[in-house]
Design a protein around this motif. Structure first.
Motif, PDB file in Angstrom:
ATOM      1  N   ALA A 163     -10.869  -6.145  -2.867  1.00 12.86           N
ATOM      2  CA  ALA A 163     -11.267  -4.608  -3.009  1.00 12.86           C
ATOM      3  C   ALA A 163     -10.458  -4.054  -4.023  1.00 12.86           C
ATOM      4  O   ALA A 163     -11.313  -3.444  -4.668  1.00 12.86           O
ATOM      5  N   ALA A 164      -9.470  -4.436  -4.113  1.00 15.05           N
ATOM      6  CA  ALA A 164      -9.017  -3.574  -5.851  1.00 15.05           C
ATOM      7  C   ALA A 164      -9.233  -4.458  -6.591  1.00 15.05           C
ATOM      8  O   ALA A 164      -9.923  -3.816  -7.856  1.00 15.05           O
ATOM      9  N   ALA A 172      -7.120  -9.597   1.066  1.00 22.05           N
ATOM     10  CA  ALA A 172      -8.715  -8.537   1.292  1.00 22.05           C
ATOM     11  C   ALA A 172      -8.914  -7.091   0.639  1.00 22.05           C
ATOM     12  O   ALA A 172      -9.432  -7.276  -0.586  1.00 22.05           O
ATOM     13  N   ASN A 173      -7.350  -6.204   0.550  1.00 19.55           N
ATOM     14  CA  ASN A 173      -7.158  -5.416  -0.051  1.00 19.55           C
ATOM     15  C   ASN A 173      -6.879  -5.439  -2.389  1.00 19.55           C
ATOM     16  O   ASN A 173      -7.525  -5.017  -2.626  1.00 19.55           O
ATOM     17  N   TYR A 174      -6.506  -6.565  -1.846  1.00 25.58           N
ATOM     18  CA  TYR A 174      -6.862  -7.007  -3.797  1.00 25.58           C
ATOM     19  C   TYR A 174      -7.930  -7.603  -3.843  1.00 25.58           C
ATOM     20  O   TYR A 174      -8.690  -7.098  -4.855  1.00 25.58           O
ATOM     21  N   CYS A 196      -1.579  -7.784   8.854  1.00 30.07           N
ATOM     22  CA  CYS A 196      -0.903  -6.866   7.570  1.00 30.07           C
ATOM     23  C   CYS A 196      -0.978  -8.289   5.952  1.00 30.07           C
ATOM     24  O   CYS A 196      -1.062  -7.605   5.191  1.00 30.07           O
ATOM     25  N   SER A 222      -4.481  -8.977   5.550  1.00 36.11           N
ATOM     26  CA  SER A 222      -4.623  -7.222   4.093  1.00 36.11           C
ATOM     27  C   SER A 222      -4.735  -7.402   3.000  1.00 36.11           C
ATOM     28  O   SER A 222      -5.016  -6.870   2.255  1.00 36.11           O
ATOM     29  N   GLU A 236       0.787  -3.389   2.750  1.00 36.15           N
ATOM     30  CA  GLU A 236       0.529  -4.768   3.381  1.00 36.15           C
ATOM     31  C   GLU A 236       1.659  -5.505   2.879  1.00 36.15           C
ATOM     32  O   GLU A 236       2.112  -6.317   4.262  1.00 36.15           O
ATOM     33  N   ASN A 247      -5.292   3.214  -6.001  1.00 38.74           N
ATOM     34  CA  ASN A 247      -5.111   3.514  -4.707  1.00 38.74           C
ATOM     35  C   ASN A 247      -5.625   2.116  -4.223  1.00 38.74           C
ATOM     36  O   ASN A 247      -4.833   2.430  -2.398  1.00 38.74           O
ATOM     37  N   LYS A 248      -6.228   1.164  -3.923  1.00 36.61           N
ATOM     38  CA  LYS A 248      -6.036   0.181  -3.325  1.00 36.61           C
ATOM     39  C   LYS A 248      -5.198  -1.021  -3.264  1.00 36.61           C
ATOM     40  O   LYS A 248      -4.981  -1.353  -2.200  1.00 36.61           O
ATOM     41  N   ILE A 268      -2.567   0.196  -1.199  1.00 40.59           N
ATOM     42  CA  ILE A 268      -2.799   0.131   0.480  1.00 40.59           C
ATOM     43  C   ILE A 268      -1.659  -2.048   0.499  1.00 40.59           C
ATOM     44  O   ILE A 268      -1.614  -2.503   1.288  1.00 40.59           O
ATOM     45  N   VAL A 269      -2.557  -3.247  -0.776  1.00 34.77           N
ATOM     46  CA  VAL A 269      -1.814  -3.874  -1.107  1.00 34.77           C
ATOM     47  C   VAL A 269      -0.265  -3.977  -0.921  1.00 34.77           C
ATOM     48  O   VAL A 269       0.225  -4.647  -0.481  1.00 34.77           O
TER      49      VAL A 269
END
Length: 121
Positions: free
Chosen positions: A49-50, A45-47, A39, A42, A69, A61-62, A65-66
């Motif tokens: 992606a955002a 990684a998700n930041y 987590c 993540s 996590e 939405n992304k 997820i951040v």
């Protein structure tokens, strides 16, 4: 700001990984360490992606997820505080950093939502 946060979230993941290296190898610790490593990494990684989002809605939405996590990372750090008698200073530092990252993300989500509502008006 984006690059600084990318670096900060990557450091957070690496610091959590380094913390986990300090715990004994056991079924119990391994389970929590695996979760914390997953987590916390993540978050970054998700930041990232955002930052490549195709729209404001995709960005939000992304970031959600951040947010999830980062909160999950804090949960596992709290568990380590309860079950371990070592590394409390580092665990508390990482928990504080996770909370700061969470606050930044939540503020960003609110800002984007406010911008979306203003542009719809």
């Amino acid at each position: 700001m984006k690059e600084a946060l990318k670096i900060r979230t990557r450091k957070y993941a690496a610091d959590c990984w380094n913390l986990c290296k300090k715990f004994p190898i056991s079924r119990e610790y391994n389970a929590y360490c695996s979760q914390l490593i997953r987590c916390s990494s993540s978050v970054g990684a998700n930041y990232r992606a955002a930052c490549r989002a195709k729209s404001n809605a995709d960005f939000i939405n992304k970031l959600k997820i951040v947010e999830e996590e980062a909160d999950e990372s804090m949960y596992f750090l709290e568990l380590f505080l309860e079950v371990s008698d070592k590394e409390h200073i580092e665990i508390k530092r990482l928990h504080k950093e996770g909370n700061e990252l969470l606050s930044i993300v939540v503020a960003s989500i609110k800002t984007m939502r406010n911008r979306n509502h203003k542009s719809e008006s």
